[in-house]
Scaffold this motif. Sequence first.
Motif, PDB file in Angstrom:
ATOM      1  N   ILE A 175      -6.063  -0.667  19.855  1.00 11.02           N
ATOM      2  CA  ILE A 175      -7.284  -2.228  19.995  1.00 11.02           C
ATOM      3  C   ILE A 175      -5.956  -2.951  20.839  1.00 11.02           C
ATOM      4  O   ILE A 175      -5.394  -3.801  19.778  1.00 11.02           O
ATOM      5  N   VAL A 176      -6.206  -3.752  21.610  1.00  9.63           N
ATOM      6  CA  VAL A 176      -5.835  -4.750  22.642  1.00  9.63           C
ATOM      7  C   VAL A 176      -6.594  -5.331  22.748  1.00  9.63           C
ATOM      8  O   VAL A 176      -6.644  -5.489  24.338  1.00  9.63           O
ATOM      9  N   PRO A 177      -6.403  -6.716  22.508  1.00 10.37           N
ATOM     10  CA  PRO A 177      -7.423  -7.723  22.614  1.00 10.37           C
ATOM     11  C   PRO A 177      -6.814  -8.422  23.794  1.00 10.37           C
ATOM     12  O   PRO A 177      -5.553  -9.163  23.747  1.00 10.37           O
ATOM     13  N   LYS A 178      -7.570  -8.907  24.767  1.00  9.20           N
ATOM     14  CA  LYS A 178      -7.039  -9.651  26.207  1.00  9.20           C
ATOM     15  C   LYS A 178      -6.781 -10.936  25.529  1.00  9.20           C
ATOM     16  O   LYS A 178      -8.434 -11.869  25.897  1.00  9.20           O
ATOM     17  N   ARG A 179      -5.763 -11.338  25.661  1.00  9.84           N
ATOM     18  CA  ARG A 179      -5.943 -13.260  25.861  1.00  9.84           C
ATOM     19  C   ARG A 179      -5.124 -13.776  27.251  1.00  9.84           C
ATOM     20  O   ARG A 179      -4.187 -13.169  27.470  1.00  9.84           O
ATOM     21  N   ASP A 180      -5.919 -15.216  27.396  1.00 13.08           N
ATOM     22  CA  ASP A 180      -5.157 -16.122  28.201  1.00 13.08           C
ATOM     23  C   ASP A 180      -3.784 -16.369  27.517  1.00 13.08           C
ATOM     24  O   ASP A 180      -2.387 -16.849  28.634  1.00 13.08           O
ATOM     25  N   SER A 181      -3.278 -16.547  26.884  1.00 10.61           N
ATOM     26  CA  SER A 181      -2.110 -17.535  25.843  1.00 10.61           C
ATOM     27  C   SER A 181      -2.153 -16.370  24.651  1.00 10.61           C
ATOM     28  O   SER A 181      -2.938 -16.131  23.985  1.00 10.61           O
ATOM     29  N   LEU A 182      -1.058 -16.717  24.218  1.00 10.94           N
ATOM     30  CA  LEU A 182      -0.864 -16.450  22.749  1.00 10.94           C
ATOM     31  C   LEU A 182      -0.164 -17.300  22.027  1.00 10.94           C
ATOM     32  O   LEU A 182       1.044 -18.459  22.513  1.00 10.94           O
ATOM     33  N   LEU A 183      -0.712 -18.494  20.742  1.00  8.88           N
ATOM     34  CA  LEU A 183      -0.058 -19.103  19.591  1.00  8.88           C
ATOM     35  C   LEU A 183       0.204 -18.419  18.194  1.00  8.88           C
ATOM     36  O   LEU A 183      -0.091 -17.699  18.133  1.00  8.88           O
ATOM     37  N   VAL A 184       1.463 -18.775  17.925  1.00  6.34           N
ATOM     38  CA  VAL A 184       2.417 -18.514  17.003  1.00  6.34           C
ATOM     39  C   VAL A 184       1.886 -19.242  15.698  1.00  6.34           C
ATOM     40  O   VAL A 184       2.822 -20.416  16.315  1.00  6.34           O
ATOM     41  N   PRO A 185       2.125 -19.308  14.654  1.00  9.08           N
ATOM     42  CA  PRO A 185       2.214 -20.250  13.652  1.00  9.08           C
ATOM     43  C   PRO A 185       3.285 -20.656  13.374  1.00  9.08           C
ATOM     44  O   PRO A 185       3.973 -19.318  13.156  1.00  9.08           O
ATOM     45  N   VAL A 186       3.779 -21.652  12.992  1.00 17.93           N
ATOM     46  CA  VAL A 186       4.659 -21.831  12.405  1.00 17.93           C
ATOM     47  C   VAL A 186       4.482 -21.477  10.851  1.00 17.93           C
ATOM     48  O   VAL A 186       4.177 -22.724  10.043  1.00 17.93           O
ATOM     49  N   GLN A 187       5.778 -20.997  10.780  1.00 19.45           N
ATOM     50  CA  GLN A 187       5.669 -20.311   8.756  1.00 19.45           C
ATOM     51  C   GLN A 187       6.857 -19.954   8.836  1.00 19.45           C
ATOM     52  O   GLN A 187       7.365 -18.644   9.473  1.00 19.45           O
ATOM     53  N   LYS A 188       7.103 -19.452   7.860  1.00 22.56           N
ATOM     54  CA  LYS A 188       7.572 -17.877   7.207  1.00 22.56           C
ATOM     55  C   LYS A 188       7.249 -17.477   5.967  1.00 22.56           C
ATOM     56  O   LYS A 188       6.714 -18.087   5.567  1.00 22.56           O
ATOM     57  N   THR A 189       7.758 -15.845   6.566  1.00 22.96           N
ATOM     58  CA  THR A 189       6.849 -14.966   5.857  1.00 22.96           C
ATOM     59  C   THR A 189       7.961 -14.281   5.596  1.00 22.96           C
ATOM     60  O   THR A 189       8.090 -13.217   6.873  1.00 22.96           O
ATOM     61  N   THR A 190       8.043 -12.929   4.514  1.00 19.33           N
ATOM     62  CA  THR A 190       8.597 -11.699   4.347  1.00 19.33           C
ATOM     63  C   THR A 190       7.583 -10.866   3.080  1.00 19.33           C
ATOM     64  O   THR A 190       6.678 -11.482   2.946  1.00 19.33           O
ATOM     65  N   VAL A 191       7.841  -9.635   4.136  1.00 16.12           N
ATOM     66  CA  VAL A 191       6.991  -8.722   3.903  1.00 16.12           C
ATOM     67  C   VAL A 191       7.994  -7.675   3.500  1.00 16.12           C
ATOM     68  O   VAL A 191       8.869  -7.043   4.368  1.00 16.12           O
ATOM     69  N   GLU A 192       7.063  -7.093   2.135  1.00 11.08           N
ATOM     70  CA  GLU A 192       8.168  -5.343   2.166  1.00 11.08           C
ATOM     71  C   GLU A 192       7.254  -4.124   1.326  1.00 11.08           C
ATOM     72  O   GLU A 192       6.759  -5.171   1.016  1.00 11.08           O
ATOM     73  N   PRO A 193       7.799  -3.317   1.695  1.00  8.63           N
ATOM     74  CA  PRO A 193       6.670  -2.546   1.301  1.00  8.63           C
ATOM     75  C   PRO A 193       6.940  -2.131   0.138  1.00  8.63           C
ATOM     76  O   PRO A 193       7.467  -2.023  -0.805  1.00  8.63           O
ATOM     77  N   ASP A 194       5.409  -1.488  -0.606  1.00  5.09           N
ATOM     78  CA  ASP A 194       5.276  -1.717  -1.984  1.00  5.09           C
ATOM     79  C   ASP A 194       5.877  -0.420  -2.400  1.00  5.09           C
ATOM     80  O   ASP A 194       6.015   0.001  -3.544  1.00  5.09           O
ATOM     81  N   PHE A 195       5.600   0.435  -1.427  1.00  5.04           N
ATOM     82  CA  PHE A 195       6.745   1.985  -1.689  1.00  5.04           C
ATOM     83  C   PHE A 195       7.335   2.192  -0.817  1.00  5.04           C
ATOM     84  O   PHE A 195       6.961   1.964   0.316  1.00  5.04           O
ATOM     85  N   GLU A 196       8.604   2.456  -1.097  1.00  9.00           N
ATOM     86  CA  GLU A 196      10.089   2.139  -0.298  1.00  9.00           C
ATOM     87  C   GLU A 196       9.667   3.933   0.788  1.00  9.00           C
ATOM     88  O   GLU A 196      10.167   3.846   2.006  1.00  9.00           O
ATOM     89  N   TYR A 197       9.268   4.827   0.112  1.00  8.17           N
ATOM     90  CA  TYR A 197       9.022   6.509   0.290  1.00  8.17           C
ATOM     91  C   TYR A 197       8.351   7.208   0.881  1.00  8.17           C
ATOM     92  O   TYR A 197       6.690   6.865   0.345  1.00  8.17           O
ATOM     93  N   ARG A 198       7.841   7.036   2.544  1.00  9.65           N
ATOM     94  CA  ARG A 198       6.103   6.564   3.033  1.00  9.65           C
ATOM     95  C   ARG A 198       6.211   8.197   4.494  1.00  9.65           C
ATOM     96  O   ARG A 198       6.405   7.718   5.759  1.00  9.65           O
TER      97      ARG A 198
END
Length: 782
Positions: A175-198
């Motif tokens: 799924i690739v929605p078509k867009r005129d512009s892309l805006l990125v929120p100013v923020q910091k987020t860290t993501v780590e998987p709940d399970f290291e082996y997948r």
Amino acid sequence: MKNLPLLTAASLICCTACANVAIVQNHAPKAVIVLPKNPPQMVQYAAKELQDHIRLATSATLDILSDDQQIPKDRIPIYLGDSPQTRQLGIDVNSLKPDGFTIVATQTAIGIAGRDYDGKPIVWNARHPFRSAECLNEEAKLCAFGENGTLHGVYRFLENVAGIRWYMTGDLGRIVPKRDSLLVPVQKTTVEPDFEYRFAWFCNFPTALRDAIWYKRVGFGAQYPVPINHNFVEMQYFKDTRPDFFAIIDGKPDFDNRSVICGGGNYCLSNEDLVDEWVKRISKAFDANPGIKLYPLCPGDGIVKTCECEKCQKQLSPHLGEDGSTSNYVWGFINKVAKKIAEKYPDHYIGSFAYENYRQPPEIDDFSKNVAVMICYIRQNNRDPKQKQNIDTLTTAWAKKTDRLYFWTYPIFDYWLPFRGFPCFYPKLLQREMIFHKQLNAKGEFMESEFKTTGDPDLADQHITMPGLSHINAYLRAKLLWDANLDLNQLLEEYYTLFYGPARPQMKQFWELAETLFTRKFTSHPAEQYTASDINNLLDTLKNALAQTTENSDEYKRIKLILDEMTPFATQLLNISTSTRQFNAAWTTEDITPKTFIDTLDTPLWNKARRAKFVNTDGSEADVSTMVYAIANPNGMAFAFVCFEDQIEKLRMHTTKRDEGPVWDDDAIELFFAPNDESIGFQYIVTAGENLWDGKWTGGPRGRIQSEWNGNAFYKVKRLQDRWTLQVFIPWSDLETPPDNLKLNLYRVRSLGNSPQFTAFTPIMVPQHQAPQYFAPLNIIK
């Protein structure tokens, strides 16, 4: 720190009043992608994926630069991978868990960086499915293993900023929605998987690149392989020099399969020299493969006997139950090896299955901390409350023994083999299991998934089978392995909307009905799980959904794919549900002796017999006809089979001695009988070459067949130009069951080269012909 949520389509673009930074504006690029010097291969791949998908979404191409190149003043840099710039933005990849990443966006720069492996591909060529042949596409430089934190960060960035989804393999699944512009929120987020082996094994990377790409995009992966598999066979090379390493079975060493069904020999686990040899072998492997942190130590598949020596017999633990009868013995040996390995390699592990008769935790107080345990279980079966309780108890007990707990699960059993094509859907069960495993601090799972070898050049070999029906379960597994507590309802509602468009209500109804039908009870055969009405409801819902879409639109193609995959199965099941399963036989008081059977079937006996026609095992009409005639008398039952054959010269007739050789590979008729309680059963095979094999089984439907049993059947075979015939008489005394308590099934084996064809009186859709639960009741018409 919490994982990024999956956003709804409406929330993907922030309002201009928020703190945002534009990376594309009115289809014009406002950012560049910046790589560190000499970036890891997968960081380079991440840059290309980011560039390609932003172009697909906006038609804007973001240039890819090195950090020693000048960044245009009117462009925002998007720094990928660990570098001075991402560190300056506050990203510390060394503090992350395996495959973790951090995304930082400020008004002047964006950083996406995670833990990334930068070395030669990590594979385990000693054992499938962890070899290069399954896990490495050298041309695309994609490997199933190795940390790809930055790549995972890029995919999450594209999901949250551009609304892109990869629900299914290939372009149709994206799924690739078509867009005129892309805006990125100013923020910091860290993501780590709940399970290291997948690690999901649903394709082979070298031959199914499209599916390997999808594997990465949805978040499957692992730091290194956990190659737990049956490998005691590695000690085979000692059979000439150290026969004492091998288990004593029936008074002599077992070098092959006298006590292990899958062969490879069995071993004397009380032999201390054998412990030392394993330590030497494992140490050598760790030294040669620095990327490998775990070595398997697993008995052969299908242990039926253990070493008869006194030391070994004393270690058996029958008091732990059938699935724990060898736990103390097997795990005691593994524990000895693990302790010695820990002295030299304190951060490495020895791993084995919790499997068969060593599935229960052993009674070992000093269980070594470097022992990894992989519990094998069919997750889908936990819709049965009793099975769920048993596996939960087992899992909890193992979690107290080891801090390296893994699971071997079987998405391949989303289908009753060999059945294909019904919508097996169990999202709530899946999430419940994942949350439970997370609570126990499990490390992850190996998913033995569905894949197929095919000659279709558009699909390649070993690709994802039936992506229309299987994609959503695989997608959910990938997402839940990252965040077991995600909002499942939100994810599914988004999926129904984005993937099916105008057919959203109908497809939501379809998948929710599929879940209800699959999880409402636990059975061993789809004919018991689904009624004809169930199947028709599912088909009608799909057809209604299809009618809501524009022909040849992506939504139309996705629904059509599901319908096409499901229709053959539905037809098979409907054939079975409408088939007559009672087997009728005429009655006579005439004697039937070997002299009764003459060269022709045009006799008074057979003229008054009841007749029936064989069908394919899926219930459809057979290409080559087989007729059966049946008549019973006080002494037994006679059958006459007419096996039409347009390739009579190709009849396979290799076996010649009774009860010897693979008679089931010859052209033959198989006759199965069992009482209604299925406690015993009888099998007869008569070949076109006039050979007989007969046997008796005890212990229920899965009992062992005793080929040494001989009945008193007599028969006559005749081969003609366009058919062969069989007349056979089975005495009631053979069957140990009164006729009014008897059921049966009959099969024809048509052996054409290496692809035998099977037809039957009763279609049962299972590969195991010894399946009395699906036999037809005998009805003698007097």
